[in-house]
Enzyme design. Structure first.
Site, PDB file in Angstrom:
ATOM      1  CE1 TYR A  46      14.328 -34.027 -14.220  1.00  0.00           C
ATOM      2  CE2 TYR A  46      13.156 -32.227 -13.148  1.00  0.00           C
ATOM      3  CZ  TYR A  46      14.212 -33.111 -13.186  1.00  0.00           C
ATOM      4  OH  TYR A  46      15.163 -33.093 -12.195  1.00  0.00           O
ATOM      5  CB  CYS A  47      10.881 -38.662 -17.472  1.00  0.00           C
ATOM      6  SG  CYS A  47      10.459 -38.525 -19.223  1.00  0.00           S
ATOM      7  CG  LEU A  48      16.894 -39.421 -19.849  1.00  0.00           C
ATOM      8  CD1 LEU A  48      17.889 -38.802 -18.870  1.00  0.00           C
ATOM      9  CD2 LEU A  48      17.364 -40.814 -20.259  1.00  0.00           C
TER      10      LEU A  48
END
Length: 365
Positions: A94-96
């Protein structure tokens, strides 16, 4: 339940390994238990790309990012992602927000390491919002009981014996008093909220709809109890745990003198460990100086110094009982009595450890 919510619920109920590709500064502000940070960009690179995005737009920012993360740096980061994916084939990245950073990381991982790896739809924001919603929903839908009692009655240990206990001090890594700071510090506010929400989620999955929490007030150290939960607890019934004065003093000696000294010595060695333990104890008393008043603080400070000197010289901890007994009798017990008087009608049961355990197990499934 929405499909996305079902997936997010599965992630936390089953401790799915999470690969966080946000910058280290973002990870430090808040992540999830067990998540590992292998960023696409480090803090400096992220800062430069962010400035470029604001000044020149997205295409220029993407081009700058590709330039900054290239060559050996790019290969190193792909290798870290590949190692994680191979070690955790059931994991997620995941990222933001589940946007460009995770897309780029997964493209590179697939094209250069031959690994197709899934990501979390909505990224960190979706995960965090799910946990916030979990706590807020529990505050509205579940029953809560506060466990109160004089300092040193063993409330935290009792919470640990309850299947439906929520250990705020454990999640905050703090014992809740001026002396409660632990050697390895506290999590961020966000991490504290996440740990608590996951605990609630897992206990709900095991069938619990009523919870017992220690009566901590608004804060546990520097961690704040989430607002929705705090407001719910302000109306919760209270159960009071009782124990003798002598037993309470011995429990405090065990936690704050014997246990804490052992932690410092294990971390720093005998000499430096004892020095830092002594400093921590004196600093903790110093936080109460204004409330104690000058004369009482000076006497307790002198008694504590004498106790530390004897402990260092001979290992004898008996003098610690003197300042602890005085502090409990003259400061903590009157403060508890005042707080109790301010909440009339909410106390539903009082008793010793066996009686309180039996009451809570019978009434808070």
């Amino acid at each position: 339940m929405r499909q996305d919510d079902a997936q997010l619920r599965h992630i936390f109920l089953h401790d799915v390994p999470l690969l966080d590709v946000r910058a280290p500064v973002e990870f430090a502000q808040g992540a999830f238990p067990g998540a590992v940070n292998h960023p696409l960009m480090d803090d400096a690179e992220r800062h430069q790309v962010g400035l470029c995005y604001r000044q020149q737009g997205q295409p220029a920012a993407i081009a700058l990012g590709q330039q900054l993360v290239s060559g050996h740096t790019r290969r190193e980061r792909i290798a870290a992602w590949a190692a994680f994916a191979q070690a955790h084939p059931d994991g997620l990245l995941y990222c933001l927000r589940g946007g460009l950073r995770s897309q780029i990381a997964l493209q590179w991982l697939h094209s250069e390491a031959g690994i197709a790896y899934p990501r979390v739809p909505g990224g960190y924001k979706a995960l965090r919002m799910f946990l916030i919603d979990t706590t807020q929903a529990a505050a509205q839908e579940c029953d809560f009981v506060l466990l109160s009692g004089l300092t040193g009655t063993g409330k935290t240990a009792l919470i640990a014996q309850l299947a439906q206990g929520l250990d705020l001090e454990g999640h905050a890594n703090h014992r809740g008093s001026s002396f409660g700071q632990r050697l390895d510090g506290q999590p961020s506010q966000v991490d504290f909220e996440h740990r608590l929400a996951i605990d609630i989620l897992k206990k709900q999955a095991r069938g619990h709809r009523a919870f017992v929490l220690e009566d901590e007030g608004r804060h546990v150290g520097r961690c704040s109890v989430p607002l929705a939960l705090r407001q719910r607890l302000e109306r919760a019934p209270i159960v009071c745990l009782q124990d003798s004065f002598g037993a309470r003093v011995e429990r405090i000696v065990g936690d704050y003198v014997i246990g804490q000294c052992a932690d410092f010595v294990a971390a720093h060695g005998p000499a430096l460990g004892f020095e830092r333990f002594s400093t921590r104890l004196l600093d903790s008393l110093g936080k109460l100086a204004r409330r104690l008043g000058g004369a009482r603080y000076q006497q307790l400070h002198a008694d504590m110094q004498a106790a530390l000197a004897r402990q260092q010289a001979s290992g004898d901890i008996d003098l610690h009982r003197h300042w602890i007994a005085a502090l409990v009798r003259d400061y903590y017990d009157p403060m508890y009595a005042f707080q109790r008087q301010s909440r009339p009608g909410r106390i539903v049961f009082e008793g010793d450890l066996p009686a309180v355990l039996a009451y809570l197990r019978a009434g808070c499934g």
